[in-house]
Enzyme design. Structure first.
Site, PDB file in Angstrom:
ATOM      1  CD  GLU A  52      -1.585   3.941   3.727  1.00  0.00           C
ATOM      2  OE1 GLU A  52      -1.332   3.310   2.671  1.00  0.00           O
ATOM      3  OE2 GLU A  52      -2.724   4.005   4.217  1.00  0.00           O
TER       4      GLU A  52
ATOM      5  CG  HIS B 280      -2.031  -1.000   1.109  1.00  0.00           C
ATOM      6  ND1 HIS B 280      -3.024  -1.134   2.048  1.00  0.00           N
ATOM      7  CD2 HIS B 280      -2.326  -1.891   0.127  1.00  0.00           C
ATOM      8  CE1 HIS B 280      -3.890  -2.068   1.665  1.00  0.00           C
ATOM      9  NE2 HIS B 280      -3.477  -2.552   0.506  1.00  0.00           N
TER      10      HIS B 280
ATOM     11  CB  SER C  15     -23.531   3.741 -36.948  1.00  0.00           C
ATOM     12  OG  SER C  15     -22.849   2.531 -36.724  1.00  0.00           O
TER      13      SER C  15
ATOM     14  NE  ARG D  79     -13.451   0.670 -25.799  1.00  0.00           N
ATOM     15  CZ  ARG D  79     -13.455   0.119 -27.002  1.00  0.00           C
ATOM     16  NH1 ARG D  79     -12.370  -0.507 -27.448  1.00  0.00           N
ATOM     17  NH2 ARG D  79     -14.522   0.187 -27.772  1.00  0.00           N
TER      18      ARG D  79
HETATM   19  C1  AOF Z   1      -4.484   1.826   2.344  1.00  0.00           C
HETATM   20  N1  AOF Z   1      -3.524   2.163   1.447  1.00  0.00           N
HETATM   21  O1  AOF Z   1      -2.628   2.103  -0.583  1.00  0.00           O
HETATM   22  C2  AOF Z   1      -4.675   1.001  -0.258  1.00  0.00           C
HETATM   23  C3  AOF Z   1      -5.703   0.697   0.682  1.00  0.00           C
HETATM   24  O2  AOF Z   1      -5.791  -6.719  -0.153  1.00  0.00           O
HETATM   25  P1  AOF Z   1      -5.094  -5.467   0.325  1.00  0.00           P
HETATM   26  O3  AOF Z   1      -4.191  -5.718   1.500  1.00  0.00           O
HETATM   27  O4  AOF Z   1      -4.391  -4.736  -0.796  1.00  0.00           O
HETATM   28  O5  AOF Z   1      -6.210  -4.506   0.894  1.00  0.00           O
HETATM   29  C4  AOF Z   1      -7.125  -3.909   0.047  1.00  0.00           C
HETATM   30  C5  AOF Z   1      -7.994  -2.958   0.819  1.00  0.00           C
HETATM   31  O6  AOF Z   1      -7.176  -2.001   1.503  1.00  0.00           O
HETATM   32  C6  AOF Z   1      -8.905  -2.154  -0.059  1.00  0.00           C
HETATM   33  O7  AOF Z   1     -10.172  -2.783  -0.211  1.00  0.00           O
HETATM   34  C7  AOF Z   1      -9.030  -0.840   0.688  1.00  0.00           C
HETATM   35  O8  AOF Z   1      -9.970  -0.935   1.745  1.00  0.00           O
HETATM   36  C8  AOF Z   1      -7.652  -0.688   1.289  1.00  0.00           C
HETATM   37  N2  AOF Z   1      -6.767  -0.037   0.318  1.00  0.00           N
HETATM   38  N3  AOF Z   1      -5.564   1.145   1.951  1.00  0.00           N
HETATM   39  O9  AOF Z   1      -4.356   2.125   3.526  1.00  0.00           O
HETATM   40  C9  AOF Z   1      -3.560   1.784   0.175  1.00  0.00           C
HETATM   41  N4  AOF Z   1      -4.742   0.566  -1.533  1.00  0.00           N
HETATM   42 ZN    ZN Z   2      -3.219  -0.242   3.838  1.00  0.00          ZN
END
Ligand code: AOF
Ligand code: ZN
Length: 379
Positions: A57, A55, A173, A189
């Site tokens: 963070e 993620h 068309s 897309r």
């Molecule tokens: C965050 N930071 O950059 C993202 C978040 O399967 P995972 O571990 O990737 O978790 C996916 C879920 O985490 C997603 O449904 C959403 O709730 C959160 N995404 N959260 O703190 C991130 N991509």
């Molecule tokens: Zn996260």
């Protein structure tokens, strides 16, 4: 809530810019960006690239190293506090010693939804929310709506002449809009999870409904990675799909939504490479469009792009299932008997008009592009 000065707002704007890099790759995850700053100076940045990968963070913390201690984290989405494909970001932020967290919006995912913020507060971290909230929400219209309502965000793309016609009365068309407009549609897309069309359009045009952008055009892709192909969805009540349809031989999956239950017909379509979904009917004996959208959301489809003729476009608008209209207008006049954009039936009073708002107008090559929201959209 809480106040954030102009310097903080600028750092959130930077986090939004980072999140946008994931526009074409994070699906079905949200696009998220994170900036770590100390005394107003950026010490680490990160953005989520792909589901299953770290993620935003986590990447910002790794980039900052020891400088993360005592820093403020600017994140477009509330940090997650659950174990998904990756571990909780709240734990990572706490372990890194981050002392303030500024977020754009709460995570609508029921697994998180405020609990990430609670966890940070409980650990003594100062939390500020709602900074550039609208812009942060706009990063993920589909993820947001799916998590809140169990429906995808629906974007309806149409192309017409200046007098609102889509095809000559004889059906001719193709190529109403310019090459530039068609390239613009490629980007629509590319950000979508699914592209939906009707069997009528398929039988008339045998479309590819795929993304033909070069991988190099999408900076988030690494060397050798292919462009993500959205799920192609064909609305085909009577299962008329020709087994020779061009899209069946292209990369990416095709789903045929039907009311036909004949196992032999279903088996034939399946063996030609498409998946078949037998959906419920409405009282009027049509395929239930809302049920299809709910089914797609359950399959983690965030943003749906509809590329269809006036029948399907009209039905979706009448049932209030469309969130956004993207209309390309080519500078031609196509005449009285040419076909229109929406079969809405004749309205009997002005109060039945369908209203749009938040209009955005741009020139794309020789054409015009109008984007607008439907006023009583569900989401
Ligand atoms: C965050 N930071 O950059 C993202 C978040 O399967 P995972 O571990 O990737 O978790 C996916 C879920 O985490 C997603 O449904 C959403 O709730 C959160 N995404 N959260 O703190 C991130 N991509
Ligand atoms: Zn996260």
């Amino acid at each position: 809530m809480g106040a954030e000065g102009p310097a903080g707002v600028a750092l959130m704007a930077r986090a939004i810019q980072l999140a946008e890099r994931g526009l074409y790759t994070t699906d079905p995850n949200p696009r998220v960006g994170c900036v770590l700053a100390r005394d107003g100076r950026i010490v680490g940045e990160g953005w989520h690239r792909r589901a299953g990968e770290p993620h935003a963070e986590r990447l910002a913390i790794d980039a900052a190293g020891e400088s993360a201690r005592g820093a403020t984290a600017y994140v477009t989405l509330e940090p997650c506090c659950h174990h998904g494909r990756t571990p909780p970001c709240t734990d990572a932020l706490l372990a890194a010693g981050v002392s303030r967290v500024v977020v754009g919006m709460e995570d609508p995912n029921p697994l998180v939804h405020g609990r990430g913020l609670e966890r940070m507060r409980a650990a003594g971290v100062e939390v500020v929310t709602g900074v550039l909230e609208d812009a942060c929400r706009a990063l993920n219209p589909g993820f947001d709506k799916r998590m809140r309502l169990g429906l995808p965000f629906v974007r309806l793309k149409l192309a017409a002449s200046l007098d609102g016609r889509t095809a000559l009365a004889n059906g001719e068309s193709q190529w109403i809009t310019s090459e530039a407009a068609r390239t613009d549609v490629q980007w629509l897309r590319a950000r979508s999870s699914a592209i939906v069309t009707g069997i009528g359009t398929l039988l008339a045009d045998d479309p590819s409904l795929n993304v033909r952008l070069a991988p190099a055009a999408i900076p988030a892709l690494e060397e050798g990675e292919p462009v993500r192909q959205p799920l192609r969805v064909i609305l085909d009540s009577a299962l008329r799909l020709p087994l020779s349809a061009k899209m069946l031989s292209l990369r990416g999956a095709t789903l045929v939504a039907t009311r036909e239950q004949d196992p032999r017909r279903i088996a034939a379509v399946t063996s030609a490479g498409a998946e078949v979904w037998v959906g419920p009917s409405t009282t009027a004996g049509r395929l239930d469009l809302e049920a299809l959208l709910r089914y797609l959301a359950a399959r983690e489809i965030n943003e749906v792009l509809i590329e269809a003729g006036p029948t399907l476009a009209g039905a979706l608008v009448q049932q209030r299932l469309v969130d956004e209209l993207v209309l390309y207008l080519a500078p031609h006049l196509m005449g009285t008997d040419a076909r229109g954009l929406f079969d809405l039936g004749p309205l009997t009073s002005m109060s039945e008009r369908v209203s749009l708002e938040r209009l955005d107008l741009r020139r794309i090559g020789p054409d015009l592009r109008i984007r607008a929201r439907f006023v009583d959209e569900v989401g």
